[in-house]
Design an enzyme around this catalytic site. Structure first.
Site, PDB file in Angstrom:
ATOM      1  N   LYS A  79      28.044 -16.544  41.717  1.00  0.00           N
ATOM      2  CA  LYS A  79      28.194 -18.176  41.983  1.00  0.00           C
ATOM      3  C   LYS A  79      28.969 -18.613  41.226  1.00  0.00           C
ATOM      4  CE  LYS A  79      27.183 -19.222  47.001  1.00  0.00           C
ATOM      5  NZ  LYS A  79      26.657 -20.191  47.851  1.00  0.00           N
TER       6      LYS A  79
ATOM      7  N   LYS B 128      32.748  -9.496  51.002  1.00  0.00           N
ATOM      8  CA  LYS B 128      32.268 -10.068  51.518  1.00  0.00           C
ATOM      9  C   LYS B 128      32.702 -11.591  52.645  1.00  0.00           C
ATOM     10  CE  LYS B 128      28.746 -14.175  51.035  1.00  0.00           C
ATOM     11  NZ  LYS B 128      27.404 -14.816  51.397  1.00  0.00           N
TER      12      LYS B 128
ATOM     13  N   LYS C 295      32.793 -18.095  53.988  1.00  0.00           N
ATOM     14  CA  LYS C 295      32.916 -19.598  54.783  1.00  0.00           C
ATOM     15  C   LYS C 295      33.221 -20.441  52.897  1.00  0.00           C
ATOM     16  CE  LYS C 295      28.248 -20.952  55.814  1.00  0.00           C
ATOM     17  NZ  LYS C 295      27.465 -20.541  54.184  1.00  0.00           N
TER      18      LYS C 295
HETATM   19  P1  TYM Z   1      24.889 -18.433  54.266  1.00  0.00           P
HETATM   20  O1  TYM Z   1      24.911 -20.567  55.122  1.00  0.00           O
HETATM   21  O2  TYM Z   1      25.066 -18.186  53.377  1.00  0.00           O
HETATM   22  O3  TYM Z   1      25.155 -17.706  55.656  1.00  0.00           O
HETATM   23  C1  TYM Z   1      24.741 -17.897  56.712  1.00  0.00           C
HETATM   24  C2  TYM Z   1      23.091 -17.044  57.415  1.00  0.00           C
HETATM   25  O4  TYM Z   1      25.250 -15.708  57.438  1.00  0.00           O
HETATM   26  C3  TYM Z   1      24.739 -15.286  56.978  1.00  0.00           C
HETATM   27  N1  TYM Z   1      26.487 -14.230  56.293  1.00  0.00           N
HETATM   28  C4  TYM Z   1      26.704 -13.016  56.700  1.00  0.00           C
HETATM   29  N2  TYM Z   1      26.079 -12.238  57.360  1.00  0.00           N
HETATM   30  C5  TYM Z   1      27.091 -11.086  57.544  1.00  0.00           C
HETATM   31  N3  TYM Z   1      28.305 -10.885  56.983  1.00  0.00           N
HETATM   32  C6  TYM Z   1      29.213 -11.756  56.106  1.00  0.00           C
HETATM   33  N4  TYM Z   1      29.972 -12.006  55.820  1.00  0.00           N
HETATM   34  C7  TYM Z   1      27.700 -13.173  56.214  1.00  0.00           C
HETATM   35  N5  TYM Z   1      27.848 -14.300  54.790  1.00  0.00           N
HETATM   36  C8  TYM Z   1      27.016 -14.652  55.688  1.00  0.00           C
HETATM   37  C9  TYM Z   1      23.616 -14.618  55.499  1.00  0.00           C
HETATM   38  O5  TYM Z   1      22.934 -13.579  55.829  1.00  0.00           O
HETATM   39  C10 TYM Z   1      22.814 -15.522  56.479  1.00  0.00           C
HETATM   40  O6  TYM Z   1      21.917 -15.143  56.926  1.00  0.00           O
HETATM   41  N6  TYM Z   1      20.418 -19.347  51.511  1.00  0.00           N
HETATM   42  C11 TYM Z   1      21.123 -19.449  52.924  1.00  0.00           C
HETATM   43  C12 TYM Z   1      20.673 -20.402  53.615  1.00  0.00           C
HETATM   44  C13 TYM Z   1      19.128 -20.471  54.056  1.00  0.00           C
HETATM   45  C14 TYM Z   1      17.979 -19.812  54.359  1.00  0.00           C
HETATM   46  C15 TYM Z   1      17.033 -20.489  54.242  1.00  0.00           C
HETATM   47  C16 TYM Z   1      18.188 -19.251  54.943  1.00  0.00           C
HETATM   48  C17 TYM Z   1      18.711 -21.432  53.175  1.00  0.00           C
HETATM   49  N7  TYM Z   1      17.115 -21.855  53.761  1.00  0.00           N
HETATM   50  C18 TYM Z   1      15.946 -19.461  54.735  1.00  0.00           C
HETATM   51  C19 TYM Z   1      16.455 -17.827  55.496  1.00  0.00           C
HETATM   52  C20 TYM Z   1      15.722 -18.637  55.555  1.00  0.00           C
HETATM   53  C21 TYM Z   1      22.148 -18.996  52.634  1.00  0.00           C
HETATM   54  O7  TYM Z   1      22.915 -19.283  51.452  1.00  0.00           O
HETATM   55  O8  TYM Z   1      22.787 -18.787  54.550  1.00  0.00           O
END
Ligand code: TYM
Length: 334
Positions: free
Chosen positions: A111, A192, A195
């Site tokens: 990032k 990947k 969003k």
């Molecule tokens: P984030 O918001 O980027 O993504 C949310 C969830 O979606 C999954 N994900 C994917 N899974 C499959 N294929 C993809 N292309 C893909 N893109 C995203 C991510 O793995 C995630 O499960 N840091 C975290 C948010 C967070 C969090 C937490 C999660 C903050 N505190 C505590 C668990 C526990 C994040 O940015 O996810």
């Protein structure tokens, strides 16, 4: 009962990748586990955000969680920034984390590579994520593959804290789905689906119009070999579509390959588009019923009350162990 916890950032509108890797697996946990699902809005401001769009997306995320099948009677839904203990615990954990281990975080490296001004928050973001998890003694953290390293950091920080100050935090386990842990970008299928992608053709958003979704799938990048089989390295586009199809149909990759082994790419893509459109249309119908109702505020008020109580106790325990404040200040928390 085991506690399962996860969150999806409101830094962009949620995608099919988020649904498949992040939300879908939660639905089955809500019956057998205590499930906490929140909106990590503090994480989103690690990169620049438009304040009014951010506020809108926080609400949209909650409506999308419910529309995807999370039942607010069975799980606890809340917003990270409303509970002040997340950021407070994060600070204490930051003081127990090392620059070296943080510099090894793959997501930070990716990032920050293309950015001119990298915020300090982007660097310490995994520590806030550890606080989100450890504050509630979560047992299991379901996420896509990209978050595994962050959950491992949470485990390391918990172990480090426990060995220095005595048993305080539960050690969480990451829970990564066997298929669909990394849904790929439709235009560059080695990356990947993200969003925050700038190429709208490459990602499917859960709130995209059905016809737009269909077009994006029909124009997904594949290869010229016109044979359908699963090989992520040599056929990333087709393998990605096979994964999406299998997950949404709830069948194995082998079963999908068998179904389409004699089809051409056009027929196969149409079948993938049909199932994605069917699932997303159902989800959008529920979303439209919820998004403007008072239900969201009622659910979030409940979620705040419940999680604030739990977080308060844990934070007090941590603060006491570290030697902060006055010894008898538990009364301030009552
Ligand atoms: P984030 O918001 O980027 O993504 C949310 C969830 O979606 C999954 N994900 C994917 N899974 C499959 N294929 C993809 N292309 C893909 N893109 C995203 C991510 O793995 C995630 O499960 N840091 C975290 C948010 C967070 C969090 C937490 C999660 C903050 N505190 C505590 C668990 C526990 C994040 O940015 O996810």
């Amino acid at each position: 009962m085991k506690r399962v916890l996860t969150g999806l950032q409101p830094s962009g509108e949620l995608t099919l990748g988020n649904y498949i890797g992040g939300i879908r697996q939660l639905i089955k946990y809500q019956d057998d586990y205590e499930l906490f699902v929140f909106v990590p809005d503090l994480h989103s401001i690690t990169v620049e955000q438009d304040p009014s769009l951010l506020k809108e997306r926080i609400r949209k995320n909650i409506a999308l969680y419910i529309a995807s099948g999370l039942n607010p009677k069975k799980c606890t839904l809340y917003i990270q920034s409303e509970n002040l203990y997340h950021a407070n615990l994060s600070w204490i954990l930051e003081c127990h984390s090392y620059m070296g281990e943080m510099s090894r975080m793959t997501q930070f490296k990716e990032k920050s590579a293309s950015k001119k001004n990298v915020s300090c928050g982007l660097f310490t973001y995994p520590i806030l994520m550890a606080a989100d998890i450890l504050l509630y003694d979560a047992d299991l953290v379901p996420t896509g593959a990209d978050q595994k390293q962050h959950v491992e950091l949470a485990r390391n920080l918990a172990e480090r804290f426990n060995s220095k100050y005595g048993e305080t935090f539960n050690i969480p386990e990451p829970l990564i789905p066997e298929i669909g842990a990394r849904i790929k970008d439709l235009q560059e299928p080695t990356k990947k689906m993200s969003k925050s992608s700038t190429n709208e053709k490459a990602i499917i958003r859960l709130l995209d119009e059905p016809e737009v979704i269909r077009k994006k799938i029909m124009s997904a990048v594949t290869d010229s070999d016109n044979k359908i089989y699963f090989d992520e390295e040599n056929k990333p586009g087709i393998s990605n579509l096979l994964t999406i199809y299998s997950v949404l149909k709830d069948i194995s990759i082998e079963e999908s390959v068998n179904l389409f082994k004699d089809s051409n790419y056009g027929t196969f893509k149409k079948a993938v588009a049909d199932i994605v459109v069917e699932k997303i249309t159902n989800l959008q119908n529920k979303y439209n019923e919820i998004i403007n109702s008072n239900l969201i505020d009622e659910i979030l008020d409940e979620g705040y009350k419940k999680t604030n109580e739990i977080a308060k106790k844990k934070y007090y325990e941590v603060k006491e162990k570290v030697g902060l404040g006055r010894t008898d200040n538990i009364r301030l928390y009552q």
